[in-house]
Scaffold this active site. Structure first.
Site, PDB file in Angstrom:
ATOM      1  N   LYS A 183       1.184  -1.423  -0.329  1.00 35.64           N
ATOM      2  CA  LYS A 183       0.140   0.162  -0.154  1.00 35.64           C
ATOM      3  C   LYS A 183       0.878   1.654   0.183  1.00 35.64           C
ATOM      4  O   LYS A 183       2.275   0.549   0.152  1.00 35.64           O
ATOM      5  CB  LYS A 183      -0.950   0.221   0.911  1.00 35.64           C
ATOM      6  CG  LYS A 183      -0.402  -0.338   2.530  1.00 35.64           C
ATOM      7  CD  LYS A 183      -1.353  -0.581   3.851  1.00 35.64           C
ATOM      8  CE  LYS A 183      -2.117  -2.079   3.884  1.00 35.64           C
ATOM      9  NZ  LYS A 183      -2.999  -1.051   3.532  1.00 35.64           N
ATOM     10  N   ARG A 184       0.521   2.221  -0.509  1.00 39.77           N
ATOM     11  CA  ARG A 184       1.033   3.927  -0.645  1.00 39.77           C
ATOM     12  C   ARG A 184       2.247   3.591   0.924  1.00 39.77           C
ATOM     13  O   ARG A 184       1.184   3.388   2.887  1.00 39.77           O
ATOM     14  CB  ARG A 184       0.068   4.801  -0.238  1.00 39.77           C
ATOM     15  CG  ARG A 184       0.194   5.044  -2.101  1.00 39.77           C
ATOM     16  CD  ARG A 184       1.188   5.172  -2.305  1.00 39.77           C
ATOM     17  NE  ARG A 184       2.029   6.515  -2.627  1.00 39.77           N
ATOM     18  CZ  ARG A 184       1.778   7.506  -3.428  1.00 39.77           C
ATOM     19  NH1 ARG A 184       0.727   7.874  -4.155  1.00 39.77           N
ATOM     20  NH2 ARG A 184       2.204   8.321  -2.884  1.00 39.77           N
ATOM     21  N   LYS A 213      -9.200  -7.053  -1.176  1.00 42.67           N
ATOM     22  CA  LYS A 213      -8.601  -8.064  -2.258  1.00 42.67           C
ATOM     23  C   LYS A 213      -7.603  -9.523  -2.148  1.00 42.67           C
ATOM     24  O   LYS A 213      -7.690 -10.443  -2.641  1.00 42.67           O
ATOM     25  CB  LYS A 213      -7.632  -7.161  -3.486  1.00 42.67           C
ATOM     26  CG  LYS A 213      -7.701  -5.737  -4.421  1.00 42.67           C
ATOM     27  CD  LYS A 213      -6.873  -5.448  -5.055  1.00 42.67           C
ATOM     28  CE  LYS A 213      -8.541  -4.278  -5.422  1.00 42.67           C
ATOM     29  NZ  LYS A 213      -7.235  -2.750  -5.678  1.00 42.67           N
TER      30      LYS A 213
HETATM   31  N1  PLP Z   1      -1.660   0.616  -4.863  1.00 41.69           N
HETATM   32  C1  PLP Z   1      -2.149   0.102  -5.601  1.00 41.69           C
HETATM   33  C2  PLP Z   1      -1.140  -0.209  -6.563  1.00 41.69           C
HETATM   34  C3  PLP Z   1      -3.329  -0.854  -5.170  1.00 41.69           C
HETATM   35  O1  PLP Z   1      -3.908  -1.723  -6.333  1.00 41.69           O
HETATM   36  C4  PLP Z   1      -4.226  -0.952  -4.404  1.00 41.69           C
HETATM   37  C5  PLP Z   1      -5.811  -1.844  -3.962  1.00 41.69           C
HETATM   38  O2  PLP Z   1      -5.448  -2.842  -4.373  1.00 41.69           O
HETATM   39  C6  PLP Z   1      -3.753   0.061  -3.469  1.00 41.69           C
HETATM   40  C7  PLP Z   1      -2.576   1.360  -3.864  1.00 41.69           C
HETATM   41  C8  PLP Z   1      -4.400   0.715  -2.222  1.00 41.69           C
HETATM   42  O3  PLP Z   1      -4.610  -0.309  -1.190  1.00 41.69           O
HETATM   43  P1  PLP Z   1      -5.305   0.037   0.297  1.00 41.69           P
HETATM   44  O4  PLP Z   1      -6.617  -0.301  -0.012  1.00 41.69           O
HETATM   45  O5  PLP Z   1      -3.981  -1.782   1.099  1.00 41.69           O
HETATM   46  O6  PLP Z   1      -4.791   1.663   0.975  1.00 41.69           O
END
Ligand code: PLP
Ligand code: 73E
Length: 826
Positions: free
Chosen positions: A565-566, A679
């Site tokens: 995640k970011r 996911k």
């Molecule tokens: N970045 C990418 C490339 C993603 O595919 C996703 C979500 O699947 C995210 C960020 C968001 O992740 P999170 O919900 O864990 O912040």
């Protein structure tokens, strides 16, 4: 207005006339034709890129008739359209999705094989369009996929950034950002329409005048302008012959360059205006979860919104459409506050250009917008200084003032004498400088406001916009986020898809609640075994990729523990790092024997905003810890840490299906929803997580026994904050934590240099704004439960199957149904 009604002869695109059944032979034919006559090369001389482009254009052809038919149907039908306004679309690669939607996967693979080409090589050639930062942009991409699959009329509007989210590389363990030139090898999925350019004005001043009917009016005398060029992309539904449109705007100068200055030899000056204008769509702001208060960003926002509204009103509606009926034909969904300037823009169009009365215009406008809030972090609520707004969009500022004045009069009437409330609810805040609160403008100018998970919507009502939710209780609603099962299960996890389809049929692809039918299979030993084999195969696939892509050698049989995640403090990669260091410390200090631990491979993926210092320090430290641990013989075969660079959708599609454990460990009350969490669960990973965002709903659905909960909940966080949070007290009182932090601080991971970890450690011990230390012990305890559960691999698999079976709710198709019912009325 572009394009008069065309003669009937050119209107041939009905699927029936057009499409003979696709066959391998025809596909070969089309492909070779594209290669020869499109790319201008012979097969024997073609490069992989030629082949990729030719393949993309071939697949495109198979969608074309449906696209034209969908457009025609929409125009004739006079139905209501969803205008999804989003500054970001994180689409991911297009080829596989298009092949899937058209059911051409096998035919295309066979056809290419006949040409001596492995289709996998061509899939790998595509550079994903990274026109978004993370969750918010990816959500927009999932939503438009679902709307097409559900045959809901939708136009996605956004910006065609020339450079998307930066490509991340590491040098000496530090993040280095490289521009993402996704267009450099051609972009076969877009259709530019320069002839449909729209002029967008900026700057200048306003002028008061009296109109023919004696009414006092204001008009905008703009100072400069740029052109917006639309690029169209197909958004195919899943095998339903619907193809919607994504329309992204690219900025172009009204005048290419000053020929006189050019001839005088001052080349830089001659193109100055052009560069200035075209900068507007040059690059995506790489900030996630926090807005960038930069002038160029406000320009971007207004630019795409002005183009989009113009496009819909002037080019999409019938020529003589009576705009009093606009709400019957469009609802603009505002993806966070980034497009909220659309509200005063529609007012300007209706009042200044179309001559509507203010009150009529306002009534129409409010019905045409709905607003989704994606955050809770106070620092993430977008504001624009009045000074900047007045300079860039003077007429819009006037309109905002009038909206505010009318609204505050209404409030004053409802709450006579309540000055504080009036000040609190004003769109204009006075401190630290006079500025426009975009979330307030959005709330006042929309028919509905929603948060993105149950908990978030509740906190939005109670904490972020309490005065507004008290005033308009019915305006507020929740729509829990979702993800598209096509890309994130069917495409990303082919093996799981086949297994599931064998068990319950393939209806789940468009009706994910059917995953429920998998529940009984959790008790079928044979199914469990096959499920575990799928997971293992996905791990192998990932490890092969990471070997080829990043030179990483990872053990084959460890638990795969993934945090992608970011990089943001509230998401708490720091807590994950503390866990890793603690496990490592346990082993090297001899407190824990290698025989007694459950071997783990930790994978991180995370980009930090380029200006986010502490986030970049965290990346440095994760890489340093990874380097040290991976080289330490004492933990060989029981611990490894991988941080492949440049986490993006393409990598997510490989990582998520392979994961055993999904890390969703934000401080409670900070992650609005999360979509990565969904996911993972859908792909059979178990979650270790806090009571935050959509984790709450995941846990409710899968059951406490199949979820590893830890940490404070949101009220406890608030309570601790109110009491006064002192991170140092946790450091002092928890021996394990102290040893872990001391090891980090010792320079052990940074070549003996203590300074390199000092900022990270000091920040934790003295500030720790997201309370990682407070949740540390609870997190470690939960990790111990994870180990325990993993030891019984068959029981683990059973839990994993139940996670899949019970999380069908998180399909973005369901989210879209919720939006339809609760918000759009389409
Ligand atoms: N970045 C990418 C490339 C993603 O595919 C996703 C979500 O699947 C995210 C960020 C968001 O992740 P999170 O919900 O864990 O912040
Ligand atoms: O919790 C996520 C959420 O899942 C949230 O942080 C994210 O949106 C996701 C989809 O709903 C989000 N991104 C931003 N705000 N919230 C954001 C803010 C400014 C710029 C870019 C992104």
């Amino acid at each position: 207005r572009v394009g008069p009604t065309l003669p009937v002869l050119s209107d041939i695109a009905t699927g029936a006339v057009q499409s003979p059944t696709p066959t391998v032979e025809r596909f070969v034919n089309h492909f070779l034709r594209e290669l020869n006559f499109g790319q201008g090369v012979l097969l024997s001389r073609s490069t992989i890129n030629d082949q990729y482009i030719a393949l993309a254009k071939t697949v495109r052809k198979y969608m074309m008739a449906d696209w034209l038919d969908t457009g025609a149907k929409r125009r004739e039908g006079g139905t209501k359209t969803v205008g999804y306004l989003s500054a970001e679309y994180l689409l991911g690669r297009q080829l596989s999705n298009a092949l899937l939607a058209t059911d051409l996967q096998d035919i295309a693979a066979d056809a290419l094989r006949e040409c001596g080409i492995d289709i996998a090589d061509l899939r790998a050639q595509e550079i994903e369009p990274g026109l978004g930062n993370g969750g918010l942009g990816r959500l927009a991409a999932c939503f438009i996929d679902s709307l097409a699959t559900m045959d809901v009329p939708c136009i996605g509007y956004g910006i065609r950034y020339e450079y998307g989210i930066f490509r991340q590389t590491f040098e000496d363990n530090r993040q280095v950002e490289v521009p993402d030139s996704w267009l450099s090898l051609g972009s076969p999925w877009e259709f530019p329409h320069p002839e449909r350019q729209v002029r967008v004005d900026f700057g200048g001043r306003t002028e008061q005048y009296t109109d023919d009917e004696g009414r006092e009016r204001s008009r905008w005398i703009p100072g400069w302008n740029v052109l917006g060029i639309p690029y169209h992309q197909m958004v195919p539904g899943f095998r339903n012959h619907t193809v919607n449109t994504l329309r992204l705007w690219s900025a172009k100068a009204t005048q290419a360059f000053d020929l006189q200055i050019f001839n005088s030899g001052d080349y830089a000056e001659a193109v100055r205006a052009q560069t200035f204008a075209e900068n507007i769509s040059k690059v995506l702001y790489p900030e996630d979860s926090t807005p960038q208060g930069k002038e160029l960003r406000l320009q971007q926002q207004y630019f795409f919104v002005a183009c989009s509204l113009h496009d819909f009103i002037e080019n999409t509606l019938p020529q003589d459409f009576d705009l009093h009926h606009l709400p019957e034909r469009i609802v603009f969904q505002l993806n966070d506050t980034h497009p909220v300037i659309a509200i005063p823009e529609l007012m300007r169009i209706l009042v200044d250009i179309k001559g509507f009365d203010w009150d009529d215009a306002w009534d129409i406008t409010r019905q045409c917008f709905a607003y989704t809030c994606h955050t809770l972090l106070p620092e993430a609520l977008e504001v624009w200084s009045v000074e900047l707004m007045g300079k860039l969009l003077p007429r819009h500022l006037e309109i905002i003032y009038r909206i505010n004045k009318n609204f505050l009069e209404e409030v004053a009437e409802a709450f006579a004498g309540d000055e504080m409330r009036i000040r609190r609810m004003s769109i204009i805040s006075e401190h630290p400088e006079r500025s426009v609160r975009m979330a307030y403008l959005a709330t006042i100018g929309s028919s509905k406001v929603n948060g993105v998970a149950e908990l978030h919507s509740q906190l939005l009502r109670d904490k972020v916009l309490p005065d507004f939710s008290g005033y308009w209780p019915d305006k507020f609603t929740n729509v829990t986020n979702g993800v598209t099962p096509r890309r994130f299960v069917f495409l990303a996890n082919r093996k799981l898809s086949d297994l599931v389809t064998d068990a319950i049929g393939d209806g789940w692809v468009t009706d994910l609640e059917q995953f429920k039918k998998l529940e009984p299979f959790a008790d079928d030993p044979n199914f469990r075994q096959q499920f575990a084999q799928v997971k293992q195969a996905n791990k192998e696939r990932l490890y092969n990729l990471l070997k080829a892509r990043d030179g990483l050698d990872l053990p084959r049989d460890a638990m795969l523990d993934v945090m992608v995640k970011r990089l943001h403090e509230y998401k708490r990669q720091s807590l994950k790092l503390l866990h890793i260091v603690s496990m490592y410390d346990g082993i090297i200090s001899g407190r824990v024997s290698t025989e007694s631990v459950v071997p783990r491979t930790f994978v991180f993926g995370a980009k930090a905003a380029p200006g986010y210092h502490i986030a970049k320090e965290t990346i440095f430290l994760i890489n340093s810890v990874a380097q040290t641990i991976n080289a330490d013989e004492r933990v060989k075969n029981v611990m490894s840490v991988a941080f492949p660079a440049n986490y993006n959708v393409t990598l997510a599609e490989k990582l998520i299906p392979a994961a055993d454990l999904s890390e969703q460990i934000s401080l409670a009350g900070k992650e609005a929803s999360g979509t990565g969490n969904m996911k993972f669960a859908l792909n059979g990973a178990l979650t270790i997580g806090t009571d935050d965002g959509a984790n709450v709903e995941i846990r409710e659905l899968v059951g406490d026994d199949n979820f590893f909960l830890f940490g404070m909940d949101e009220p406890q966080v608030e309570e601790l904050r109110a009491k006064g949070y002192d991170p140092e007290s946790y450091y002092q009182s928890n021996e394990n934590l102290r040893a872990t932090i001391d090891l980090l601080a010792s320079g052990h991971f940074t070549g003996g240099d203590r300074r390199l970890a000092a900022q990270f450690v000091d920040n934790l011990r003295t500030q720790d704004p997201f309370m990682a230390l407070a949740d540390y012990q609870s997190y470690l305890d939960a990790q111990a439960r994870v180990d325990e559960a993993y030891r019984d691999s068959d029981a683990w698999t059973r839990m994993a199957i139940l996670n899949v079976a019970r999380t069908g709710f998180f399909s973005s198709d369901r989210s879209m149904r919720d939006y339809r019912e609760r918000i759009w009325n389409v």
